[in-house]
Design a protein around this motif. Structure first.
Motif, PDB file in Angstrom:
ATOM      1  N   MET A  22       1.001  10.001  -7.211  1.00  0.00           N
ATOM      2  CA  MET A  22       0.328   9.721  -8.480  1.00  0.00           C
ATOM      3  C   MET A  22       1.170   8.840  -9.390  1.00  0.00           C
ATOM      4  N   THR A  23       2.497   8.995  -9.320  1.00  0.00           N
ATOM      5  CA  THR A  23       3.364   8.134 -10.121  1.00  0.00           C
ATOM      6  C   THR A  23       3.259   6.687  -9.656  1.00  0.00           C
ATOM      7  N   LEU A  24       3.275   6.491  -8.346  1.00  0.00           N
ATOM      8  CA  LEU A  24       3.082   5.141  -7.818  1.00  0.00           C
ATOM      9  C   LEU A  24       1.730   4.605  -8.239  1.00  0.00           C
ATOM     10  N   GLY A  25       0.706   5.441  -8.173  1.00  0.00           N
ATOM     11  CA  GLY A  25      -0.641   5.008  -8.540  1.00  0.00           C
ATOM     12  C   GLY A  25      -0.761   4.569  -9.980  1.00  0.00           C
ATOM     13  N   LEU A  26      -0.064   5.243 -10.872  1.00  0.00           N
ATOM     14  CA  LEU A  26      -0.165   4.924 -12.290  1.00  0.00           C
ATOM     15  C   LEU A  26       0.684   3.729 -12.695  1.00  0.00           C
ATOM     16  N   HIS A  27       1.803   3.514 -12.005  1.00  0.00           N
ATOM     17  CA  HIS A  27       2.724   2.450 -12.411  1.00  0.00           C
ATOM     18  C   HIS A  27       2.526   1.139 -11.659  1.00  0.00           C
ATOM     19  N   ASP A  28       2.000   1.204 -10.460  1.00  0.00           N
ATOM     20  CA  ASP A  28       1.769  -0.020  -9.693  1.00  0.00           C
ATOM     21  C   ASP A  28       0.313  -0.422  -9.857  1.00  0.00           C
ATOM     22  N   GLY A  30      -1.085  -2.934  -8.532  1.00  0.00           N
ATOM     23  CA  GLY A  30      -1.537  -3.708  -7.376  1.00  0.00           C
ATOM     24  C   GLY A  30      -2.191  -2.837  -6.320  1.00  0.00           C
ATOM     25  N   THR A  31      -2.181  -3.340  -5.081  1.00  0.00           N
ATOM     26  CA  THR A  31      -2.849  -2.659  -3.974  1.00  0.00           C
ATOM     27  C   THR A  31      -2.236  -1.304  -3.667  1.00  0.00           C
ATOM     28  N   ASP A  32      -0.912  -1.229  -3.625  1.00  0.00           N
ATOM     29  CA  ASP A  32      -0.267   0.039  -3.286  1.00  0.00           C
ATOM     30  C   ASP A  32      -0.605   1.132  -4.289  1.00  0.00           C
ATOM     31  N   GLY A  33      -0.665   0.775  -5.565  1.00  0.00           N
ATOM     32  CA  GLY A  33      -1.006   1.760  -6.577  1.00  0.00           C
ATOM     33  C   GLY A  33      -2.413   2.293  -6.397  1.00  0.00           C
ATOM     34  N   ARG A  34      -3.323   1.393  -6.101  1.00  0.00           N
ATOM     35  CA  ARG A  34      -4.714   1.819  -5.875  1.00  0.00           C
ATOM     36  C   ARG A  34      -4.821   2.726  -4.661  1.00  0.00           C
ATOM     37  N   LEU A  35      -4.154   2.323  -3.581  1.00  0.00           N
ATOM     38  CA  LEU A  35      -4.200   3.136  -2.363  1.00  0.00           C
ATOM     39  C   LEU A  35      -3.548   4.498  -2.583  1.00  0.00           C
ATOM     40  N   ALA A  36      -2.474   4.527  -3.362  1.00  0.00           N
ATOM     41  CA  ALA A  36      -1.781   5.788  -3.623  1.00  0.00           C
ATOM     42  C   ALA A  36      -2.691   6.767  -4.355  1.00  0.00           C
ATOM     43  N   GLN A  37      -3.436   6.287  -5.334  1.00  0.00           N
ATOM     44  CA  GLN A  37      -4.347   7.162  -6.068  1.00  0.00           C
ATOM     45  C   GLN A  37      -5.439   7.702  -5.159  1.00  0.00           C
ATOM     46  N   ARG A  38      -5.959   6.850  -4.306  1.00  0.00           N
ATOM     47  CA  ARG A  38      -7.040   7.275  -3.422  1.00  0.00           C
ATOM     48  C   ARG A  38      -6.553   8.245  -2.348  1.00  0.00           C
ATOM     49  N   LEU A  39      -5.352   8.002  -1.842  1.00  0.00           N
ATOM     50  CA  LEU A  39      -4.812   8.928  -0.858  1.00  0.00           C
ATOM     51  C   LEU A  39      -4.474  10.269  -1.509  1.00  0.00           C
ATOM     52  N   ALA A  40      -3.974  10.238  -2.741  1.00  0.00           N
ATOM     53  CA  ALA A  40      -3.666  11.476  -3.453  1.00  0.00           C
ATOM     54  C   ALA A  40      -4.920  12.330  -3.608  1.00  0.00           C
ATOM     55  N   ALA A 109       7.330   4.920   0.633  1.00  0.00           N
ATOM     56  CA  ALA A 109       6.644   3.922  -0.173  1.00  0.00           C
ATOM     57  C   ALA A 109       6.735   4.223  -1.660  1.00  0.00           C
ATOM     58  N   THR A 110       6.967   5.489  -2.009  1.00  0.00           N
ATOM     59  CA  THR A 110       7.043   5.877  -3.418  1.00  0.00           C
ATOM     60  C   THR A 110       8.469   5.952  -3.942  1.00  0.00           C
ATOM     61  N   ARG A 111       9.453   5.690  -3.104  1.00  0.00           N
ATOM     62  CA  ARG A 111      10.856   5.946  -3.460  1.00  0.00           C
ATOM     63  C   ARG A 111      11.264   5.306  -4.781  1.00  0.00           C
ATOM     64  N   LEU A 112      10.845   4.074  -5.040  1.00  0.00           N
ATOM     65  CA  LEU A 112      11.261   3.391  -6.261  1.00  0.00           C
ATOM     66  C   LEU A 112      10.683   4.036  -7.515  1.00  0.00           C
ATOM     67  N   CYS A 113       9.660   4.875  -7.348  1.00  0.00           N
ATOM     68  CA  CYS A 113       9.035   5.520  -8.499  1.00  0.00           C
ATOM     69  C   CYS A 113       9.701   6.834  -8.873  1.00  0.00           C
ATOM     70  N   TRP A 114      10.554   7.364  -8.033  1.00  0.00           N
ATOM     71  CA  TRP A 114      11.143   8.678  -8.308  1.00  0.00           C
ATOM     72  C   TRP A 114      11.871   8.735  -9.647  1.00  0.00           C
ATOM     73  N   PRO A 115      12.671   7.707 -10.023  1.00  0.00           N
ATOM     74  CA  PRO A 115      13.352   7.782 -11.321  1.00  0.00           C
ATOM     75  C   PRO A 115      12.395   7.843 -12.502  1.00  0.00           C
ATOM     76  N   SER A 194       9.619  -5.163  -3.095  1.00  0.00           N
ATOM     77  CA  SER A 194       8.161  -5.060  -3.196  1.00  0.00           C
ATOM     78  C   SER A 194       7.703  -5.737  -4.475  1.00  0.00           C
ATOM     79  N   ALA A 195       6.395  -6.037  -4.548  1.00  0.00           N
ATOM     80  CA  ALA A 195       5.844  -6.640  -5.756  1.00  0.00           C
ATOM     81  C   ALA A 195       5.950  -5.682  -6.935  1.00  0.00           C
ATOM     82  N   PHE A 196       5.771  -4.399  -6.655  1.00  0.00           N
ATOM     83  CA  PHE A 196       5.899  -3.401  -7.720  1.00  0.00           C
ATOM     84  C   PHE A 196       7.311  -3.398  -8.292  1.00  0.00           C
ATOM     85  N   ALA A 197       8.310  -3.405  -7.416  1.00  0.00           N
ATOM     86  CA  ALA A 197       9.695  -3.399  -7.873  1.00  0.00           C
ATOM     87  C   ALA A 197       9.996  -4.644  -8.700  1.00  0.00           C
ATOM     88  N   ALA A 198       9.487  -5.790  -8.250  1.00  0.00           N
ATOM     89  CA  ALA A 198       9.721  -7.037  -8.985  1.00  0.00           C
ATOM     90  C   ALA A 198       9.119  -6.964 -10.385  1.00  0.00           C
TER      91      ALA A 198
END
Length: 227
Positions: A22-28, A30-40, A109-115, A194-198
């Motif tokens: 959900m953190t990835l979904g809210l902060h990204d 792009g595509t990964d964020g959307r997919l993360a929300q749907r998979l969650a 895939a969510t590692r960068l969102c942990w902090p 990743s694009a999110f990290a950038a």
């Protein structure tokens, strides 16, 4: 190897997986964020934690998301291409396709969102949710501690070391995998993993990056980060 959300600490592992997604979904955005929300949502509503699979028809998934069945097919295909899920059992007469969720790949895939959740979450994920010896059933989470970047003679290597010395935790979370692409006059080109990290680095750490780079080479006036 996959993390197992079973045993005495299963509830903690489940919440951590959903929190990361959900953190990835809210902060990204792009595509990964959307997919993360749907998979969650799929995991929350229809996931079998014992078998690590979900068996849901396209029509039901489309209704839950909400999208068309054609879009559902495309989104599931994108998840498969990222290694997040795979077909566990093909559809047959009277039976829909069963998918396996690869929790190890999802968490990576969510590692960068942990902090973004907090240092307690990072520490818990770094230790491993189940605190068990390594085995074929336990996800190999990163261990605590960060190594200083090596000096390879590039501007970024020197600037990266400056940032590491100032804040090792932030460096480990956001800059350890950034690489130097090249230089175009006064502009330094960097690549994030990743694009999110950038996007996140540009939004939250652009000034810090430029300050570190110019401290090592004053002729650089701008830094461009791509993912």
């Amino acid at each position: 190897m996959q993390v197992k959300a079973t045993g005495p600490k299963a509830s903690v592992v489940k919440y951590d997986i959903l929190t990361a997604l959900m953190t990835l979904g809210l902060h990204d955005k792009g595509t990964d964020g959307r997919l993360a929300q749907r998979l969650a949502l799929l995991i929350t509503a229809r996931f079998n934690w014992q078998s690590e699979t979900f068996c849901v028809g396209l029509r039901e998934i489309a209704r839950m998301w909400p999208v068309t069945e054609r879009t559902t097919k495309r989104e599931l295909a994108l998840m498969r291409s990222r290694g997040w899920i795979s077909v566990h059992r093909n559809a047959a007469r009277g039976r829909v396709t069963e998918h396996r969720v690869h929790l190890n790949a999802v968490l990576e895939a969510t590692r960068l969102c942990w902090p973004l959740v907090g240092p307690d979450f990072v520490a818990r994920m770094g230790q491993g949710p189940q605190e068990q010896p390594a085995s074929e059933n336990v996800v190999p989470f990163a261990k605590a501690g960060a190594e200083a970047p090596q000096n390879d003679g590039t501007i970024w290597a020197a600037a990266s070391r400056v940032m590491f010395d100032n804040d090792p935790a932030v460096h480990a979370a956001w800059f350890s995998k950034v690489t130097e692409v090249g230089r175009d006059g006064p502009r330094l080109e960097l690549a994030a993993p990743s694009a999110f990290a950038a996007r996140y680095i540009e939004t939250h750490y652009a000034g810090r990056v430029l300050a570190a780079v110019t401290a090592c080479d004053p002729s650089v006036t701008t830094v461009r980060i791509t993912g």
